[in-house]
Design a protein around this motif. Structure first.
Motif, PDB file in Angstrom:
ATOM      1  N   LEU A  34      38.176 -73.393-117.246  1.00  0.00           N
ATOM      2  CA  LEU A  34      36.847 -73.380-117.852  1.00  0.00           C
ATOM      3  C   LEU A  34      36.614 -74.658-118.642  1.00  0.00           C
ATOM      4  CD1 LEU A  34      36.949 -69.735-119.229  1.00  0.00           C
ATOM      5  CD2 LEU A  34      35.999 -70.508-117.055  1.00  0.00           C
ATOM      6  N   SER A  35      35.378 -75.122-118.662  1.00  0.00           N
ATOM      7  CA  SER A  35      34.995 -76.272-119.480  1.00  0.00           C
ATOM      8  C   SER A  35      34.870 -75.824-120.932  1.00  0.00           C
ATOM      9  CB  SER A  35      33.657 -76.848-118.994  1.00  0.00           C
ATOM     10  OG  SER A  35      32.615 -75.931-119.302  1.00  0.00           O
ATOM     11  N   ASN A  36      34.643 -76.777-121.820  1.00  0.00           N
ATOM     12  CA  ASN A  36      34.424 -76.449-123.227  1.00  0.00           C
ATOM     13  C   ASN A  36      33.215 -75.544-123.422  1.00  0.00           C
ATOM     14  OD1 ASN A  36      36.576 -77.992-124.003  1.00  0.00           O
ATOM     15  ND2 ASN A  36      35.351 -79.798-124.451  1.00  0.00           N
ATOM     16  N   GLU A  37      32.269 -75.608-122.501  1.00  0.00           N
ATOM     17  CA  GLU A  37      31.065 -74.778-122.588  1.00  0.00           C
ATOM     18  C   GLU A  37      31.273 -73.395-121.976  1.00  0.00           C
ATOM     19  OE1 GLU A  37      30.793 -77.969-120.960  1.00  0.00           O
ATOM     20  OE2 GLU A  37      30.490 -78.859-122.931  1.00  0.00           O
ATOM     21  N   GLY A  38      32.455 -73.135-121.415  1.00  0.00           N
ATOM     22  CA  GLY A  38      32.743 -71.838-120.811  1.00  0.00           C
ATOM     23  C   GLY A  38      32.364 -71.728-119.350  1.00  0.00           C
ATOM     24  N   LYS A  39      31.978 -72.834-118.734  1.00  0.00           N
ATOM     25  CA  LYS A  39      31.619 -72.831-117.315  1.00  0.00           C
ATOM     26  C   LYS A  39      32.873 -72.990-116.468  1.00  0.00           C
ATOM     27  CE  LYS A  39      27.108 -74.860-118.101  1.00  0.00           C
ATOM     28  NZ  LYS A  39      26.234 -76.004-117.848  1.00  0.00           N
ATOM     29  N   SER A  40      32.945 -72.264-115.362  1.00  0.00           N
ATOM     30  CA  SER A  40      34.074 -72.371-114.450  1.00  0.00           C
ATOM     31  C   SER A  40      34.003 -73.713-113.733  1.00  0.00           C
ATOM     32  CB  SER A  40      34.039 -71.231-113.426  1.00  0.00           C
ATOM     33  OG  SER A  40      35.136 -71.334-112.538  1.00  0.00           O
ATOM     34  N   VAL A  41      35.065 -74.537-113.853  1.00  0.00           N
ATOM     35  CA  VAL A  41      35.097 -75.847-113.205  1.00  0.00           C
ATOM     36  C   VAL A  41      36.120 -75.897-112.073  1.00  0.00           C
ATOM     37  CG1 VAL A  41      34.234 -77.098-115.211  1.00  0.00           C
ATOM     38  CG2 VAL A  41      36.682 -76.764-114.949  1.00  0.00           C
ATOM     39  N   TYR A  42      36.984 -74.886-112.005  1.00  0.00           N
ATOM     40  CA  TYR A  42      37.977 -74.817-110.930  1.00  0.00           C
ATOM     41  C   TYR A  42      38.431 -73.375-110.794  1.00  0.00           C
ATOM     42  CZ  TYR A  42      42.195 -75.510-108.177  1.00  0.00           C
ATOM     43  OH  TYR A  42      43.152 -75.444-107.200  1.00  0.00           O
ATOM     44  N   GLN A  43      38.560 -72.903-109.546  1.00  0.00           N
ATOM     45  CA  GLN A  43      39.041 -71.555-109.313  1.00  0.00           C
ATOM     46  C   GLN A  43      39.800 -71.523-107.990  1.00  0.00           C
ATOM     47  OE1 GLN A  43      36.017 -68.606-109.773  1.00  0.00           O
ATOM     48  NE2 GLN A  43      37.344 -66.935-109.192  1.00  0.00           N
ATOM     49  N   SER A  44      40.929 -70.814-107.989  1.00  0.00           N
ATOM     50  CA  SER A  44      41.736 -70.672-106.777  1.00  0.00           C
ATOM     51  C   SER A  44      42.409 -69.306-106.792  1.00  0.00           C
ATOM     52  CB  SER A  44      42.798 -71.770-106.707  1.00  0.00           C
ATOM     53  OG  SER A  44      43.649 -71.559-105.597  1.00  0.00           O
ATOM     54  N   THR A  45      42.492 -68.694-105.625  1.00  0.00           N
ATOM     55  CA  THR A  45      43.185 -67.421-105.495  1.00  0.00           C
ATOM     56  C   THR A  45      44.345 -67.530-104.502  1.00  0.00           C
ATOM     57  OG1 THR A  45      41.577 -66.710-103.839  1.00  0.00           O
ATOM     58  CG2 THR A  45      41.170 -66.031-106.112  1.00  0.00           C
ATOM     59  N   THR A  46      44.798 -68.745-104.248  1.00  0.00           N
ATOM     60  CA  THR A  46      45.920 -68.985-103.357  1.00  0.00           C
ATOM     61  C   THR A  46      47.225 -68.815-104.134  1.00  0.00           C
ATOM     62  OG1 THR A  46      44.599 -70.584-102.137  1.00  0.00           O
ATOM     63  CG2 THR A  46      46.970 -70.663-101.798  1.00  0.00           C
ATOM     64  N   SER A  47      48.159 -68.051-103.607  1.00  0.00           N
ATOM     65  CA  SER A  47      49.451 -67.804-104.264  1.00  0.00           C
ATOM     66  C   SER A  47      50.392 -68.994-104.014  1.00  0.00           C
ATOM     67  CB  SER A  47      50.066 -66.522-103.729  1.00  0.00           C
ATOM     68  OG  SER A  47      51.289 -66.259-104.364  1.00  0.00           O
ATOM     69  N   VAL A  48      50.728 -69.716-105.094  1.00  0.00           N
ATOM     70  CA  VAL A  48      51.544 -70.924-104.989  1.00  0.00           C
ATOM     71  C   VAL A  48      52.483 -71.040-106.174  1.00  0.00           C
ATOM     72  CG1 VAL A  48      49.824 -72.228-103.661  1.00  0.00           C
ATOM     73  CG2 VAL A  48      49.793 -72.302-106.156  1.00  0.00           C
ATOM     74  N   LYS A  49      53.442 -71.947-106.108  1.00  0.00           N
ATOM     75  CA  LYS A  49      54.346 -72.244-107.222  1.00  0.00           C
ATOM     76  C   LYS A  49      53.790 -73.368-108.095  1.00  0.00           C
ATOM     77  CE  LYS A  49      58.253 -71.234-107.774  1.00  0.00           C
ATOM     78  NZ  LYS A  49      58.796 -70.371-108.788  1.00  0.00           N
ATOM     79  N   GLN A  50      52.909 -74.202-107.530  1.00  0.00           N
ATOM     80  CA  GLN A  50      52.367 -75.351-108.274  1.00  0.00           C
ATOM     81  C   GLN A  50      50.927 -75.588-107.856  1.00  0.00           C
ATOM     82  OE1 GLN A  50      54.804 -78.859-108.368  1.00  0.00           O
ATOM     83  NE2 GLN A  50      53.044 -80.209-108.435  1.00  0.00           N
ATOM     84  N   VAL A  51      50.092 -75.931-108.845  1.00  0.00           N
ATOM     85  CA  VAL A  51      48.687 -76.287-108.593  1.00  0.00           C
ATOM     86  C   VAL A  51      48.472 -77.674-109.164  1.00  0.00           C
ATOM     87  CG1 VAL A  51      46.297 -75.699-109.071  1.00  0.00           C
ATOM     88  CG2 VAL A  51      47.959 -73.869-108.787  1.00  0.00           C
ATOM     89  N   ASP A  52      47.946 -78.583-108.344  1.00  0.00           N
ATOM     90  CA  ASP A  52      47.548 -79.913-108.806  1.00  0.00           C
ATOM     91  C   ASP A  52      46.029 -79.971-108.740  1.00  0.00           C
ATOM     92  OD1 ASP A  52      50.168 -80.836-109.170  1.00  0.00           O
ATOM     93  OD2 ASP A  52      50.321 -81.409-107.069  1.00  0.00           O
ATOM     94  N   VAL A  53      45.397 -80.096-109.885  1.00  0.00           N
ATOM     95  CA  VAL A  53      43.940 -80.134-109.961  1.00  0.00           C
ATOM     96  C   VAL A  53      43.512 -81.572-110.181  1.00  0.00           C
ATOM     97  CG1 VAL A  53      41.915 -79.290-111.185  1.00  0.00           C
ATOM     98  CG2 VAL A  53      43.935 -77.819-110.969  1.00  0.00           C
ATOM     99  N   ILE A  54      42.701 -82.101-109.268  1.00  0.00           N
ATOM    100  CA  ILE A  54      42.169 -83.451-109.416  1.00  0.00           C
ATOM    101  C   ILE A  54      40.751 -83.307-109.946  1.00  0.00           C
ATOM    102  CG2 ILE A  54      41.510 -85.562-108.222  1.00  0.00           C
ATOM    103  CD1 ILE A  54      43.768 -84.922-106.226  1.00  0.00           C
ATOM    104  N   MET A  55      40.509 -83.967-111.082  1.00  0.00           N
ATOM    105  CA  MET A  55      39.212 -83.832-111.760  1.00  0.00           C
ATOM    106  C   MET A  55      38.336 -85.017-111.497  1.00  0.00           C
ATOM    107  SD  MET A  55      40.583 -82.231-115.292  1.00  0.00           S
ATOM    108  CE  MET A  55      42.217 -82.880-115.397  1.00  0.00           C
TER     109      MET A  55
END
Length: 55
Positions: A34-55
């Motif tokens: 979530l952003s500082n304003e509470g908006k969803s900026v990234y969501q994933s439901t894939t089952s993994v050991k590691q998530v790399d989020v590129i912003m």
């Protein structure tokens, strides 16, 4: 093991990439950032050991 021990999030603060890693045998089943304003900026439901989020 607590949740703080089971998950690593780095770097903090992040500028362009955020790594979220499960340190235990459990997989990350879903994640929502979530952003500082509470908006969803990234969501994933894939089952993994590691998530790399590129912003």
């Amino acid at each position: 093991m607590t949740l703080a021990d089971a998950i690593s999030v780095y770097p903090n603060p992040a500028t362009d990439k955020l790594h979220i890693v499960s340190e235990s045998m459990n997989r990350i089943k879903s994640i929502q950032l979530l952003s500082n304003e509470g908006k969803s900026v990234y969501q994933s439901t894939t089952s993994v050991k590691q998530v790399d989020v590129i912003m």
